[in-house]
Design an enzyme around this catalytic site. Structure first.
Site, PDB file in Angstrom:
ATOM      1  N   TYR A  15       0.840  -1.189   0.000  1.00 54.95           N
ATOM      2  CA  TYR A  15       0.000   0.000   0.000  1.00 54.95           C
ATOM      3  C   TYR A  15       0.878   1.243   0.000  1.00 54.95           C
ATOM      4  O   TYR A  15       1.917   1.279   0.659  1.00 54.95           O
ATOM      5  CB  TYR A  15      -0.910   0.015   1.231  1.00 54.95           C
ATOM      6  CG  TYR A  15      -1.929  -1.104   1.265  1.00 54.95           C
ATOM      7  CD1 TYR A  15      -2.284  -1.792   0.110  1.00 54.95           C
ATOM      8  CD2 TYR A  15      -2.539  -1.463   2.458  1.00 54.95           C
ATOM      9  CE1 TYR A  15      -3.223  -2.806   0.149  1.00 54.95           C
ATOM     10  CE2 TYR A  15      -3.480  -2.483   2.507  1.00 54.95           C
ATOM     11  CZ  TYR A  15      -3.815  -3.161   1.349  1.00 54.95           C
ATOM     12  OH  TYR A  15      -4.727  -4.158   1.395  1.00 54.95           O
ATOM     13  N   GLU A  31     -17.923   1.164  22.826  1.00 55.76           N
ATOM     14  CA  GLU A  31     -19.007   1.726  21.998  1.00 55.76           C
ATOM     15  C   GLU A  31     -19.267   3.207  22.303  1.00 55.76           C
ATOM     16  O   GLU A  31     -19.963   3.880  21.540  1.00 55.76           O
ATOM     17  CB  GLU A  31     -20.288   0.896  22.164  1.00 55.76           C
ATOM     18  CG  GLU A  31     -20.182  -0.466  21.485  1.00 55.76           C
ATOM     19  CD  GLU A  31     -21.435  -1.319  21.609  1.00 55.76           C
ATOM     20  OE1 GLU A  31     -22.272  -1.016  22.499  1.00 55.76           O
ATOM     21  OE2 GLU A  31     -21.570  -2.290  20.834  1.00 55.76           O
TER      22      GLU A  31
END
Ligand code: ZN
Ligand code: ZN
Length: 451
Positions: free
Chosen positions: A352, A428
């Site tokens: 990449y 979360e």
């Protein structure tokens, strides 16, 4: 460089930016003073984000329980496409195998902003003990493996879906177009093309043509949930693999003059390669690494072999420097070999590219991210040596990639299970920050903030 800022103060800063130097500075604004257009947009955005949050949590847990490996994200793709259609997006599926691209045209004409999330999970058997932990199994490299969203791409998808929902609710107020990009196979699939490179080839940045692109990664650093960090220019490394075959001429080890010794040449190449970074590159621009990882050659103590095979990795943070290093590695190997009458053949497996944050775009969008960060905010972090295929978008259009902290409050950075661990369990509490961040980048960009 670290700074924390309360949400209230950050909102006022947003006011200052849009109204410009002639307006009241942030601290001078009176309570009850007329709100700017941007204040109104932000208030609307934050309310929408709050109301989509319960859905985001549900989506995240569903996606987490049903992870799929790269290029196999069939259920995931169908799930995302269905949600996007429900939100009123024009949806295209089957891009780069399982990718989903969705378009929302705002109420007024304007530029095109793209937001991207990756969809793939990893061959990791989950050990989090969560109620919605993955029990999925799959095939990887011919072996049966557990499958888990161990890199947090379940967070990325649910956050982007949440942002897509927020933006759909604000559609009439948007001057331009939003493109939502769900991309498969970020982690790479051995022997298969895929991910961002194929998405770009299949035209994800065209029709309509993308003007700016944003993405995020959870974790990477052990910062507490809601933290946002990034830097202009190279954020994540380019990782390239090279192989060198040194060919000499085999002969008796007691009479080396009768042949060409590739072992001595390989040893000189190892030392020569170390001078590329230490003597030939301006290290004040960015760091770089050239490593030789393997050397193989020879069969017996008294035989000079025919050839030696070597391989290694090159890590860079600057696209120009990367090109320079790759060409110097090749030149060094070939010319050292030729000086000894041997040859060196270099093959490069390009990994990449550098994840490049466009400096102007990064500066322009910094206040948008500062406004929504709730933990640490740092706009000039150190680069990381991991790689990310979001870099392919950044090669074509101005792009900005940032890290979202997901460590639970009070977690010990030394022992917290990071990305790719079977115990990786992001907090979360970061979901709302992620939704507000992506939605704000789109809204502020389309509103021309900082332009
Ligand atoms: Zn990963
Ligand atoms: Zn990842």
């Amino acid at each position: 460089m670290h700074s924390t800022r309360s949400v209230a103060a950050a909102v006022l800063l947003g006011t200052f930016l849009v109204t410009g130097a002639a307006a009241q500075p942030p601290t001078g604004q009176q309570p009850g003073a007329p709100a700017t257009t941007l204040d109104v947009l932000h208030a609307r955005l934050d309310r929408a984000a709050d109301s989509v949050l319960p859905k985001v949590v549900t989506w995240r847990r569903d996606l987490h329980a049903h992870p799929e490996l790269g290029n196999q994200e069939v259920r995931t793709s169908a799930f995302l496409a269905e949600q996007l259609r429900t939100l009123g997006y024009e949806v295209r599926t089957g891009v780069a195998t399982t990718g989903v691209v969705a378009v929302l045209r705002g109420g007024k004409p304007g530029p095109v902003v793209a937001l991207r999330a990756d969809m793939d999970a990893l061959p990791v058997t989950e050990e989090t003990g969560l109620a919605f932990a993955s029990k999925e199994r799959g095939q990887y490299n011919g072996r049966e493996v557990g499958v888990m969203h161990a890199c947090g791409h379940d967070f990325h998808m649910s956050i982007l879906l949440g942002a897509a929902d927020v933006l759909a609710r604000m559609r009439d107020g948007l001057a331009g177009t939003v493109k939502i990009v769900f991309q498969p196979a970020e982690e790479g699939v051995p022997g298969e093309p895929g991910g961002a490179e194929v998405m770009v080839r299949e035209g994800v940045l065209e029709n309509p043509k993308v003007d700016a692109m944003f993405g995020l990664h959870v974790g990477i650093t052990p910062l507490e949930a809601g933290s946002i960090t990034f830097r202009p220019k190279g954020l994540m490394a380019a990782g390239d693999t090279y192989r060198i075959v040194v060919k000499g001429r085999q002969t008796h080890g007691a009479m080396p003059w009768a042949g060409v010794d590739p072992i001595v040449v390989a040893a000189q190449i190892v030392l020569g390669l170390q001078t590329v970074v230490s003597r030939q590159i301006d290290l004040t621009t960015a760091p770089a690494v050239v490593t030789v990882g393997t050397i193989e050659g020879g069969s017996r103590h008294n035989i000079v072999p025919d050839e030696v095979r070597m391989s290694g990795t090159i890590r860079t943070f600057d696209p120009e420097m990367r090109k320079e290093i790759l060409s110097r590695v090749k030149r060094t190997a070939e010319n050292i070999a030729s000086a000894a009458g041997a040859t060196a053949e270099l093959t490069l497996d390009e990994g990449y590219p550098v994840t490049w944050n466009d400096p102007a775009l990064t500066e322009r969008m910094t206040p948008s991210l500062r406004r929504v960060a709730t933990g640490t905010f740092n706009a000039s972090v150190q680069p990381t040596t991991t790689s990310e295929d979001f870099s392919y978008y950044g090669q074509k259009v101005p792009a900005l990639y940032f890290f979202l902290g997901v460590a639970p409050k009070g977690a010990d950075p030394a022992t917290w299970a990071a990305n790719h661990s079977p115990r990786f369990s992001p907090d979360e509490a970061a979901l709302i920050t992620g939704v507000r961040a992506l939605a704000s980048l789109a809204v502020d960009y389309l509103a021309g903030v900082g332009k």
